[in-house]
Design a protein around this motif. Sequence first.
Motif, PDB file in Angstrom:
ATOM      1  N   GLU A 243       0.887  -1.118  -0.062  1.00  0.00           N
ATOM      2  CA  GLU A 243       0.008  -0.506   0.225  1.00  0.00           C
ATOM      3  C   GLU A 243       0.935   1.505  -0.099  1.00  0.00           C
ATOM      4  N   SER A 244       2.207   1.412   0.810  1.00  0.00           N
ATOM      5  CA  SER A 244       2.853   3.155   0.791  1.00  0.00           C
ATOM      6  C   SER A 244       3.511   2.951  -0.714  1.00  0.00           C
ATOM      7  N   ASN A 245       3.436   1.854  -1.361  1.00  0.00           N
ATOM      8  CA  ASN A 245       4.477   2.090  -2.570  1.00  0.00           C
ATOM      9  C   ASN A 245       3.203   2.717  -2.827  1.00  0.00           C
ATOM     10  N   GLU A 246       1.880   2.059  -3.214  1.00  0.00           N
ATOM     11  CA  GLU A 246       1.301   2.365  -3.766  1.00  0.00           C
ATOM     12  C   GLU A 246       0.700   4.121  -3.686  1.00  0.00           C
ATOM     13  N   LEU A 247       0.984   3.841  -2.571  1.00  0.00           N
ATOM     14  CA  LEU A 247       0.639   5.694  -2.077  1.00  0.00           C
ATOM     15  C   LEU A 247       1.282   6.729  -2.114  1.00  0.00           C
ATOM     16  N   PHE A 248       2.894   6.212  -2.710  1.00  0.00           N
ATOM     17  CA  PHE A 248       3.767   7.355  -3.209  1.00  0.00           C
ATOM     18  C   PHE A 248       3.137   7.921  -4.569  1.00  0.00           C
ATOM     19  N   ILE A 249       3.406   6.873  -5.493  1.00  0.00           N
ATOM     20  CA  ILE A 249       2.539   6.750  -6.728  1.00  0.00           C
ATOM     21  C   ILE A 249       1.754   8.026  -6.721  1.00  0.00           C
ATOM     22  N   PHE A 250       0.581   7.692  -6.014  1.00  0.00           N
ATOM     23  CA  PHE A 250      -0.527   8.222  -5.937  1.00  0.00           C
ATOM     24  C   PHE A 250      -0.268   9.857  -5.624  1.00  0.00           C
ATOM     25  N   HIS A 251       0.590   9.835  -4.578  1.00  0.00           N
ATOM     26  CA  HIS A 251       1.268  11.020  -4.089  1.00  0.00           C
ATOM     27  C   HIS A 251       1.378  11.929  -4.793  1.00  0.00           C
ATOM     28  N   LEU A 252       2.656  11.346  -5.624  1.00  0.00           N
ATOM     29  CA  LEU A 252       3.099  11.446  -6.971  1.00  0.00           C
ATOM     30  C   LEU A 252       2.097  12.431  -7.868  1.00  0.00           C
ATOM     31  N   LYS A 253       0.906  12.198  -7.960  1.00  0.00           N
ATOM     32  CA  LYS A 253       0.022  12.144  -9.037  1.00  0.00           C
ATOM     33  C   LYS A 253      -0.874  13.738  -7.737  1.00  0.00           C
ATOM     34  N   VAL A 254      -0.353  13.477  -6.948  1.00  0.00           N
ATOM     35  CA  VAL A 254      -0.987  14.424  -6.049  1.00  0.00           C
ATOM     36  C   VAL A 254      -0.776  15.543  -6.418  1.00  0.00           C
ATOM     37  N   ILE A 255       0.753  15.450  -6.024  1.00  0.00           N
ATOM     38  CA  ILE A 255       1.623  16.588  -6.161  1.00  0.00           C
ATOM     39  C   ILE A 255       1.584  17.588  -7.788  1.00  0.00           C
ATOM     40  N   SER A 256       0.887  16.764  -8.860  1.00  0.00           N
ATOM     41  CA  SER A 256       1.254  17.148 -10.013  1.00  0.00           C
ATOM     42  C   SER A 256       0.039  17.729 -10.160  1.00  0.00           C
ATOM     43  N   ALA A 257      -0.866  17.131  -9.696  1.00  0.00           N
ATOM     44  CA  ALA A 257      -2.142  17.637  -9.760  1.00  0.00           C
ATOM     45  C   ALA A 257      -2.404  19.020  -8.892  1.00  0.00           C
ATOM     46  N   LEU A 258      -1.529  19.320  -7.676  1.00  0.00           N
ATOM     47  CA  LEU A 258      -1.716  20.352  -7.342  1.00  0.00           C
ATOM     48  C   LEU A 258      -0.873  21.521  -8.074  1.00  0.00           C
ATOM     49  N   VAL A 259      -0.017  20.856  -8.565  1.00  0.00           N
ATOM     50  CA  VAL A 259       1.435  22.009  -9.849  1.00  0.00           C
ATOM     51  C   VAL A 259      -0.063  22.734 -10.487  1.00  0.00           C
ATOM     52  N   GLY A 260      -0.615  21.608 -11.815  1.00  0.00           N
ATOM     53  CA  GLY A 260      -1.133  22.201 -12.738  1.00  0.00           C
ATOM     54  C   GLY A 260      -2.706  23.280 -11.977  1.00  0.00           C
ATOM     55  N   VAL A 261      -3.653  22.876 -10.584  1.00  0.00           N
ATOM     56  CA  VAL A 261      -4.292  23.510 -10.355  1.00  0.00           C
ATOM     57  C   VAL A 261      -3.595  24.800 -10.484  1.00  0.00           C
ATOM     58  N   PHE A 262      -2.991  25.105  -9.844  1.00  0.00           N
ATOM     59  CA  PHE A 262      -2.425  26.708  -8.853  1.00  0.00           C
ATOM     60  C   PHE A 262      -1.853  26.989 -10.324  1.00  0.00           C
ATOM     61  N   PHE A 263      -0.936  26.648 -11.088  1.00  0.00           N
ATOM     62  CA  PHE A 263      -0.832  27.063 -12.409  1.00  0.00           C
ATOM     63  C   PHE A 263      -1.588  27.222 -12.830  1.00  0.00           C
ATOM     64  N   ALA A 264      -2.643  26.794 -14.037  1.00  0.00           N
ATOM     65  CA  ALA A 264      -4.498  27.402 -13.997  1.00  0.00           C
ATOM     66  C   ALA A 264      -4.720  28.464 -13.386  1.00  0.00           C
ATOM     67  N   PHE A 265      -4.513  28.390 -12.340  1.00  0.00           N
ATOM     68  CA  PHE A 265      -5.457  29.646 -11.658  1.00  0.00           C
ATOM     69  C   PHE A 265      -4.349  31.036 -11.310  1.00  0.00           C
ATOM     70  N   THR A 266      -3.176  30.675 -11.279  1.00  0.00           N
ATOM     71  CA  THR A 266      -2.267  31.417 -11.541  1.00  0.00           C
ATOM     72  C   THR A 266      -2.555  32.262 -13.176  1.00  0.00           C
ATOM     73  N   TYR A 267      -2.462  31.244 -13.858  1.00  0.00           N
ATOM     74  CA  TYR A 267      -2.480  32.304 -15.925  1.00  0.00           C
ATOM     75  C   TYR A 267      -3.795  32.670 -15.350  1.00  0.00           C
ATOM     76  N   THR A 268      -4.519  31.833 -15.585  1.00  0.00           N
ATOM     77  CA  THR A 268      -5.696  32.532 -15.595  1.00  0.00           C
ATOM     78  C   THR A 268      -6.064  34.084 -14.570  1.00  0.00           C
ATOM     79  N   TYR A 269      -6.104  34.199 -13.641  1.00  0.00           N
ATOM     80  CA  TYR A 269      -5.686  35.776 -12.769  1.00  0.00           C
ATOM     81  C   TYR A 269      -4.472  36.624 -13.454  1.00  0.00           C
ATOM     82  N   ALA A 270      -3.399  35.711 -13.876  1.00  0.00           N
ATOM     83  CA  ALA A 270      -2.733  36.858 -14.543  1.00  0.00           C
ATOM     84  C   ALA A 270      -3.071  37.410 -16.398  1.00  0.00           C
TER      85      ALA A 270
END
Lengths: 116, 463
Positions: A85-112
Amino acid sequence: MPTEYVPDGSTEADEHSRQSITANTRPTERVPTAVPDDETPAAWCPHCARPFATERLCALHLGDRHRDEWTANQRDRYESAYDDESNELFIFHLKVISALVGVFFAFTYTYAFVWS
Amino acid sequence: MVTDRPVRPEGTRYLICVVLWLCSVWLFVGSAVAATGSVDLSSEPAPVPRWLVVSTGGGVIGASFLITSFVTDRETIRSVTAPQWSVPAWLLSPPVGSAIRLSSVVVLGVVVGGTVGTSSAISAFALLLVWSGWWAGYTMSVYLVGNTWPTLNPWRTIASVIAGWVSVDRSLPNWLDVWPSVGGLLGLVWLTMVTPLRTSPRLLAVVTVAYSLFTVAGGVVYGAPWFRHVDPISRLFRAYGRVAPFRRTSSGLTLTVPGSELTEGEARGEPTFIIAVLWVTTYDGLVSTPLWRELVETIGAVGVPVAMVYALGMGGGFGAFLLAYRTGTQHARRIGRTYITAQTIELRFARSLLPIAASYHFAHYLGSVLGVVALLTGILSQLFGGPIPVPSRPSWFGHAQLLSILCGHLLAVWVAHTTAFDLFTGRFQSIRSQYPFILMMIAYTMIGMWIVLHPSAQPPFVL
C-alpha cells in the motif's frame, strides 16, 4: 444509544461519542456491513468475521483493529500488505503533487490574464 | 502500543513531501488571500470577475483535500482532535442555572408583551431582539462557543414546571422518526419568507404564541425527548452546538478542539436533519439573489401563488440535497470497495457538513449582528452624552464573509478526512472513499460563494 441526563434533569449532556477517535484500537467494535447480492467477499476477518472485498483490505484490517490478538502469520500478512500500500500511495502522491501544481498554474495564469 | 506499521526511514522521500506540501500550502493560501483580498462585497464592482472567485473557492477546497491526503498516519490524525480540558464546574451550579432559566422566561414574556403592545418603539425593539439578537447573534454563539439552549430554552423551563404538577409521561412513538423536526424546520423558515414575520410585530406575536402552546404541550407530554428529537429549534441548536468548542458532559463542561465531535453520528435520522439545516441556510441566501427574483416573477406571471413557489423551492431543494448526499454515499461505498453499509457511511459523514452550514449562517447574518452592535454602542454613547455614531459596514466586512466560508469548508474537509480514516480500512481506501464527499463540497462551495457574492436584495414577499 443511551442518553445521559445530568442531575438537574433539564440540561442534557450529549452522549459523549469521542471514544472511537481517541481510543487506539477497537477490537470489539462491530461495524455494520452488507455484501451486495452479486458479489462474494474475498476474505473474512478471522477475529471479527467482517467481510472484505480484497485479501489486502483484510490484512490491513488486522493491523488496524486486532494487534493484540493476531498471530505471527497474520502480522506478516499485514506488513507485506502495508508495504504494498505504501508503494501505491507513493505513486498516488506523485499524481497528487502534479495535480496541485497543475491547479496552481491554471489559477495563476487565469488571474494573470484577468488582471492584465 | 504499536502504531501503524513502522515506516523505514526514507528521509529523502519524506523531506521532498514535506517541502512540496509546505510550498502548496503557501501557494494556495497566497492565491486565496489574493482572491479574497481583492473582492469588496459591499457595493463597488469587484475587480475579480465573479466566476473566477467562485472557481477559486472550489479550487481551494479541492487543493486542501489533495494536501490532507498526505496525512495518512492514524495516530497523527487522532492526535489533532484528541485534546480536551475540563472547565470549572461552578459555572453550572444550580442557582446560576435557575436564574438563567427564569430570566429566559421573562425575556419570552417581554417579547410577546412587546409585540402585542401598542408602542411602536417597544415592538421594534422586540423584533430586533428576536431576529438580530436571537436568530442571528445567539445562533452564532451556539456554534462559536457552545449550545446553551437546553438551559436557555424558555419553553423547556415552562414545560418542566408544568410536568411537575401534571404527570403525563408518554414515550415518543418511533414512527415519527426525523420527519417532524425536518418538517418543522423547513416550515418555520418558509414562514419567515412568505409572510412579513420579520417586520410585523403582530404576526410575530401570533406565531410565537402558537409555537409556545404547541411546544409546551409536547414538552409536557413527552418530556426531554420532545426537545431532543421533535422540536426543530432545539434540534437545530443541538446540531450547531456540535461544531462549538465547549460541550456539556455528565461530569461538567469540557473544552475540545472545534470539530472533534463531528466525526461521529447519531441514529434517529441525524443525517436527514443536517441536510435540512444545510438546505435552509442555502435557501435563505438564495431567495435574496436577483436570479430568484426573476424566477418568482416569471412563475408568478403565470398565476401560481408566490407562497407556493417558495414552498416548492423549499421542498424540491431539500429533496435534491438529500438525493445528492445519498448518491454520494453510494458512490463512496463503491469507489472505496467497502462492505460497510450505506446507512453507516451516511451517518458518520453527515456532521462534516455542519461547519459549512455554520459558516454560511455566519456570512449571511454578520451584517445584521454588526448592525445591532452598532445600534447598542450608539444608545450607550448617547446615554453618556456622546455623539450618535453613524452605523457603517467596516472595511473588512466582505473579507470576513469569504474567510468564514473558507474556514468552515476547510474544517469540513479535515473532519471528512478524520472520519474516513476512523471508519475505513487501510490508507488508500480511506482516501479514495472521500472523493464523492469532496466533489460535493466543491460543488457546494461554488454555489454558496455565488450566492454570497450577489448583492443581497430584499426577497420578494407575498404580502
